[in-house]
Design a protein around this motif. Structure first.
Motif, PDB file in Angstrom:
ATOM      1  N   SER A 222       0.657  -1.086   0.060  1.00  0.00           N
ATOM      2  CA  SER A 222       0.250   0.381  -0.160  1.00  0.00           C
ATOM      3  C   SER A 222       0.999   0.723   0.064  1.00  0.00           C
ATOM      4  O   SER A 222       0.653   2.065  -0.486  1.00  0.00           O
ATOM      5  N   LYS A 250      -1.441  -5.655  -6.515  1.00  0.00           N
ATOM      6  CA  LYS A 250      -1.979  -4.465  -5.361  1.00  0.00           C
ATOM      7  C   LYS A 250      -3.502  -5.061  -4.810  1.00  0.00           C
ATOM      8  O   LYS A 250      -3.864  -3.953  -4.148  1.00  0.00           O
ATOM      9  N   LYS A 251      -3.858  -6.318  -5.693  1.00  0.00           N
ATOM     10  CA  LYS A 251      -4.714  -5.967  -5.048  1.00  0.00           C
ATOM     11  C   LYS A 251      -5.080  -6.735  -3.153  1.00  0.00           C
ATOM     12  O   LYS A 251      -5.891  -7.174  -2.773  1.00  0.00           O
ATOM     13  N   ILE A 253      -3.712  -5.116  -0.929  1.00  0.00           N
ATOM     14  CA  ILE A 253      -4.493  -4.108  -0.478  1.00  0.00           C
ATOM     15  C   ILE A 253      -5.944  -4.159   0.365  1.00  0.00           C
ATOM     16  O   ILE A 253      -6.460  -3.683   1.669  1.00  0.00           O
ATOM     17  N   THR A 254      -7.077  -4.163  -0.453  1.00  0.00           N
ATOM     18  CA  THR A 254      -8.166  -4.615  -0.743  1.00  0.00           C
ATOM     19  C   THR A 254      -8.327  -5.932   0.045  1.00  0.00           C
ATOM     20  O   THR A 254      -8.847  -5.907   1.369  1.00  0.00           O
ATOM     21  N   PHE A 255      -8.042  -7.586   0.489  1.00  0.00           N
ATOM     22  CA  PHE A 255      -7.936  -8.106   0.983  1.00  0.00           C
ATOM     23  C   PHE A 255      -7.408  -7.762   2.344  1.00  0.00           C
ATOM     24  O   PHE A 255      -7.936  -8.256   3.215  1.00  0.00           O
ATOM     25  N   ASN A 256      -6.624  -6.354   2.438  1.00  0.00           N
ATOM     26  CA  ASN A 256      -5.520  -6.409   4.377  1.00  0.00           C
ATOM     27  C   ASN A 256      -6.986  -5.602   4.782  1.00  0.00           C
ATOM     28  O   ASN A 256      -6.681  -5.870   5.896  1.00  0.00           O
ATOM     29  N   ARG A 257      -7.487  -5.133   3.760  1.00  0.00           N
ATOM     30  CA  ARG A 257      -8.508  -4.277   4.519  1.00  0.00           C
ATOM     31  C   ARG A 257     -10.042  -5.386   5.068  1.00  0.00           C
ATOM     32  O   ARG A 257     -10.205  -4.311   5.666  1.00  0.00           O
ATOM     33  N   LEU A 258      -9.840  -6.498   4.348  1.00  0.00           N
ATOM     34  CA  LEU A 258     -10.955  -7.318   4.560  1.00  0.00           C
ATOM     35  C   LEU A 258     -10.994  -8.205   5.989  1.00  0.00           C
ATOM     36  O   LEU A 258     -11.577  -7.973   6.757  1.00  0.00           O
ATOM     37  N   PHE A 261     -11.455  -5.798   9.167  1.00  0.00           N
ATOM     38  CA  PHE A 261     -12.870  -4.962   8.774  1.00  0.00           C
ATOM     39  C   PHE A 261     -12.907  -4.697  10.526  1.00  0.00           C
ATOM     40  O   PHE A 261     -13.336  -5.541  11.072  1.00  0.00           O
ATOM     41  N   SER A 286      -9.247 -14.142   3.501  1.00  0.00           N
ATOM     42  CA  SER A 286      -7.962 -12.910   3.103  1.00  0.00           C
ATOM     43  C   SER A 286      -6.254 -13.002   3.753  1.00  0.00           C
ATOM     44  O   SER A 286      -4.909 -12.775   2.431  1.00  0.00           O
TER      45      SER A 286
END
Length: 571
Positions: A222, A250-251, A253-258, A261, A286
């Motif tokens: 990120s 880059k994907k 980053i989304t998995f880390n946000r999940l 969460f 994730s």
């Protein structure tokens, strides 16, 4: 009306978030500017086992001698040098800088020079502060071991990952089942929530430790993505290829946000978010996705990691230079020697500077506490800084690129059963091994072979010194043994440190002087500390006789301690 209310609420929420971030960044910028102006910062406690992980991982991965060994690092107090220099904002930066200070490879010195980057980040305040904000958001965490993701071949993943995916789909299937049969759909949803809850809590400890590390790895990506979006044209050359390296991973980053969460909060919504994460096993999915993605793109992750480390370390080096009263960028030569002007020890508050031209073999003598060891350590530390961060704490510095190895603060090793002398000769053997392997070597030996008797010490020392003088490498030695200056006078340049006695006090100038030492202060120190005069008179008498006759008198044949005058003097 409802839509208007929702829009207003959304605007308010976004405004609060933006205001919070702006206020937080403003405070950071004020701190950065104050630190940069004053040259002082509050250093965090450093866990050296953690900060050395990249250095350790790299040595284990490449399996060869690499840079500054532990004995040399400890001899020179390099932990303190690193602590003073460590104005990094991220774990990656700290690990990169630590490795940079230890990773000397003479064949690369001068070829991989980051001087342009040091100058850029030192002078361009706007660029530096934008990068500092990104790096500080990444932050520092111990034992993330993020370099292991590109220095290990194996992939870290959860066993039976497909089962977790199936369990995560069960709530979705249950909701769809409700449209066919509400009763069975609700029962299925409750069962899936119960089962997934059991799975989550039974594996929570294992998962948290893994998410800690993989979460930081995702944060690195990120951070790389944010740096890649910087618009400063002067950075283009240094960020070349960063976007291409970020794109395929880059994907994560989304998995880390999940995975994060709703974590870390205490409100009702945060509790609801955690239930959602449990119900759909988001942490497990994730973690597995992030780990798998990084494992399949090790090269890209390594490039992102290295760039973040390089930028963070470069700012720290620029900051360190700004805190110094004097420094220079070194020049490198093929000559066997060290040449410097107004060099100082970087850890001493009010250091005395020295100027020297030290050729292939140098012997330094002098009294106790006269400055020999401090001088040698100052030269060795600057030799490391010159080759690793292109900085010497001196007005000028020129040297031949070389491995730096020391034998100074030798200690016995009770656990290994090594006496002081055994530990000492093992320490010296390291230097001999490097030279035998035909590696360019700059060695520093303080009080050579002081752990054995006088005759064998001088004989063995002279033999080792002669061997060093006729083989490859530059060697600098210090000794109390004046006899060595006579034995090796044809092969070694002699220098010394001296002292003066004024008003009952011994004073040192801490400046190096040409030629061998002619003075001794051990007996004079006994006199100053009011030892019995019978002891100091006897010591002076025995020393004088040895200097005149080159042999020791036998005590007891004429026992001066029993003479009346000495008994009186000692009362």
């Amino acid at each position: 009306m409802t839509n208007i209310i929702l829009v207003v609420v959304a605007i308010i929420v976004v405004s609060i978030v933006v205001y919070h971030l702006a206020t937080k960044n403003r405070k950071k910028l004020n701190r950065f500017r104050k630190e940069w102006d004053t040259g002082t910062f509050v250093s965090q406690n450093i866990d050296f086992n953690s900060v050395s992980s990249y250095w350790s991982n790299k040595r284990n991965y490449y399996k060869h001698y690499d840079g500054i060994d532990q004995l040399t690092w400890d001899d020179l107090g390099m932990d303190e040098v690193f602590r003073k220099m460590n104005y990094t904002q991220s774990t990656v930066g700290s690990e990169y800088l630590f490795n940079q200070l230890r990773d000397i490879e003479p064949s690369r010195v001068g070829q991989q020079n980051n001087e342009e980057l040091y100058q850029l980040l030192s002078t361009e305040q706007g660029v530096r502060e934008e990068i500092l904000l990104i790096l500080s958001s990444l932050g520092k965490l111990n034992y993330t071991n993020s370099s292991s993701y590109f220095l290990e071949k194996k992939e870290t993943k959860i066993k039976y990952a497909s089962i977790y995916v199936l369990l995560a789909l069960m709530p979705v299937i249950s909701v769809l089942l409700m449209f066919l049969n509400l009763k069975y759909g609700i029962i299925s949803l409750l069962c899936s929530f119960t089962l997934n809850g059991i799975v989550y809590y039974r594996n929570k400890t294992m998962l948290e430790s893994n998410l800690y590390s993989v979460g930081y790895a995702a944060a690195i990506i990120s951070g790389g993505n944010r740096i890649a979006s910087l618009k400063h044209s002067i950075l283009f050359n240094h960020l070349d290829g960063l976007k291409e390296n970020v794109r395929p991973i880059k994907k994560v980053i989304t998995f880390n946000r999940l995975a994060s969460f709703g974590s870390g909060g205490t409100g009702e919504l945060d509790l609801l978010f955690e239930y959602i994460r449990i119900l759909f096993l988001l942490d497990f999915i994730s973690f597995n996705s992030i780990s798998k993605t990084i494992a399949s793109h090790q090269k890209e992750f390594r490039e992102i990691w290295m760039l973040i480390g390089k930028l963070d370390a470069a700012i720290a080096i620029g900051y360190y230079r700004k805190s110094l009263d004097i420094y220079c960028t070194p020049t490198f030569t093929d000559e066997d020697g060290l040449f410097f002007e107004n060099m100082i020890h970087p850890l001493i508050e009010k250091p005395v500077s020295n100027t020297s031209s030290l050729w292939k073999s140098t012997l330094i003598t002098g009294s106790n506490a006269s400055g020999k060891s401090t001088y040698m350590k100052a030269v060795a530390i600057n030799a490391i800084l010159a080759q690793t961060v292109n900085t010497a704490v001196a007005k000028s510095w020129r040297m031949k690129p070389s491995y730096v190895v020391t034998s100074m603060a030798v200690q016995d090793n009770v656990l290994n059963g090594d006496s002081y002398f055994i530990a000492e000769i093992k320490s010296l053997k390291r230097i001999i091994r490097l030279i035998e392997e035909e590696k360019p070597c700059l060695s520093f030996i303080d009080e050579i072979l002081k752990g054995t008797n006088t005759i064998e010490r001088i004989a063995a020392s002279a033999a080792i010194m002669e061997w060093l003088s006729v083989n490859n490498g530059i060697n600098i030695l210090a000794s109390h043994d004046i006899e060595l200056t006579e034995i090796v006078e044809k092969t070694y340049d002699n220098y010394h440190f001296r002292e003066t006695v004024e008003n009952g006090e011994v004073r040192f100038d801490y400046n190096i002087h040409s030629g061998p030492s002619k003075s001794r202060n051990a007996i004079k120190l006994l006199e100053i500390l009011s030892y019995p005069q019978s002891i100091t008179d006897k010591a002076n008498s025995v020393a004088q006789q040895f200097n005149e006759q080159r042999k020791w008198s036998i005590l007891g044949e004429s026992n001066m301690f029993t003479d009346e005058k000495f008994q009186v003097n000692s009362k």
